[in-house]
Design a protein around this motif. Structure first.
Motif, mmCIF file in Angstrom:
data_model
loop_
_atom_site.group_PDB
_atom_site.id
_atom_site.type_symbol
_atom_site.label_atom_id
_atom_site.label_comp_id
_atom_site.label_asym_id
_atom_site.label_seq_id
_atom_site.Cartn_x
_atom_site.Cartn_y
_atom_site.Cartn_z
ATOM 1 N N LEU A 98 0.813 -1.216 0.000
ATOM 2 C CA LEU A 98 0.000 0.000 0.000
ATOM 3 C C LEU A 98 0.849 1.271 0.000
ATOM 4 C CD1 LEU A 98 -2.824 -1.005 2.487
ATOM 5 C CD2 LEU A 98 -3.068 -0.562 0.047
ATOM 6 N N LEU A 99 2.070 1.192 0.497
ATOM 7 C CA LEU A 99 2.917 2.380 0.559
ATOM 8 C C LEU A 99 3.680 2.655 -0.732
ATOM 9 C CD1 LEU A 99 4.490 2.393 4.130
ATOM 10 C CD2 LEU A 99 2.847 3.972 3.175
ATOM 11 N N LEU A 100 4.048 1.632 -1.438
ATOM 12 C CA LEU A 100 4.842 1.842 -2.648
ATOM 13 C C LEU A 100 3.938 2.264 -3.809
ATOM 14 C CD1 LEU A 100 7.185 -1.239 -2.263
ATOM 15 C CD2 LEU A 100 7.701 1.142 -1.736
ATOM 16 N N PRO A 101 4.248 3.387 -4.463
ATOM 17 C CA PRO A 101 3.370 3.911 -5.524
ATOM 18 C C PRO A 101 3.055 2.929 -6.658
ATOM 19 C CG PRO A 101 4.939 5.585 -4.882
ATOM 20 C CD PRO A 101 5.339 4.324 -4.166
ATOM 21 N N PRO A 102 4.014 2.148 -7.165
ATOM 22 C CA PRO A 102 3.653 1.235 -8.264
ATOM 23 C C PRO A 102 2.631 0.170 -7.861
ATOM 24 C CG PRO A 102 6.042 1.497 -8.148
ATOM 25 C CD PRO A 102 5.463 2.136 -6.928
ATOM 26 N N THR A 103 2.761 -0.371 -6.663
ATOM 27 C CA THR A 103 1.820 -1.403 -6.237
ATOM 28 C C THR A 103 0.528 -0.799 -5.694
ATOM 29 O OG1 THR A 103 2.921 -1.523 -4.088
ATOM 30 C CG2 THR A 103 3.593 -3.123 -5.763
ATOM 31 N N ARG A 104 0.606 0.440 -5.209
ATOM 32 C CA ARG A 104 -0.608 1.115 -4.727
ATOM 33 C C ARG A 104 -1.607 1.283 -5.869
ATOM 34 N NH1 ARG A 104 0.766 6.667 -3.318
ATOM 35 N NH2 ARG A 104 2.351 5.663 -2.083
ATOM 36 N N LYS A 105 -1.111 1.452 -7.084
ATOM 37 C CA LYS A 105 -1.987 1.611 -8.249
ATOM 38 C C LYS A 105 -2.851 0.378 -8.480
ATOM 39 C CE LYS A 105 1.056 4.789 -10.659
ATOM 40 N NZ LYS A 105 1.920 4.997 -11.812
ATOM 41 N N LEU A 106 -2.386 -0.782 -8.049
ATOM 42 C CA LEU A 106 -3.166 -2.011 -8.196
ATOM 43 C C LEU A 106 -4.385 -2.023 -7.283
ATOM 44 C CD1 LEU A 106 -0.219 -4.572 -8.260
ATOM 45 C CD2 LEU A 106 -1.474 -3.647 -10.217
ATOM 46 N N PHE A 107 -4.284 -1.365 -6.128
ATOM 47 C CA PHE A 107 -5.372 -1.346 -5.156
ATOM 48 C C PHE A 107 -6.410 -0.267 -5.453
ATOM 49 C CE2 PHE A 107 -1.981 -3.441 -2.803
ATOM 50 C CZ PHE A 107 -2.659 -4.475 -2.198
#
Length: 128
Positions: A98-107
């Motif tokens: 949830l904190l990292l911008p690239p993976t946050r985009k998935l949520f």
């Protein structure tokens, strides 16, 4: 509530099991040090990402744009930071996602759908 209660029972049970397994596999002290390290790294990353999100929200409002995307980012950063401060490997992994911008985009699409569903059902009310 019917989804939250099992979640509050299952996740801590899994966390305890994984912590015990990690303690037996790599030792108690390395396991405790990993938990402390992820807490410190999570607090640092949440602060850094949170300040960046506040700056982006101010910039959006300065240009008379609604900071909707930034609000979702802020929510993800808040939840991710709290999860990283909670001891356990499952919550740490979720917090970093949830904190990292690239993976946050998935949520984000899931969160948008959730808010839209709440808003349409009348469970989410926005006051002016």
């Amino acid at each position: 509530m019917r989804y939250i209660l099992p979640f509050l029972i299952v996740v801590p049970a899994l966390e305890i099991g994984i912590l015990v397994l990690a303690g037996q596999t790599i030792g108690v002290i390395p396991t405790v040090l990993m938990i402390i390290a992820t807490g410190i790294a999570g607090a640092y990353l949440a602060k850094k990402q949170g300040l960046e999100t506040i700056r982006r929200a101010q910039q959006d409002m300065q240009y008379a744009q609604f900071p909707g995307d930034v609000i979702i980012d802020g929510l993800c950063i808040l939840v991710g930071g709290v999860l990283l401060l909670t001891p356990g490997f499952i919550t740490d992994a979720t917090g970093f996602l949830l904190l990292l911008p690239p993976t946050r985009k998935l949520f984000k699409p899931f969160i948008y759908k959730l808010f839209k569903r709440w808003f349409n059902k009348g469970n989410l009310i926005i006051y002016r």
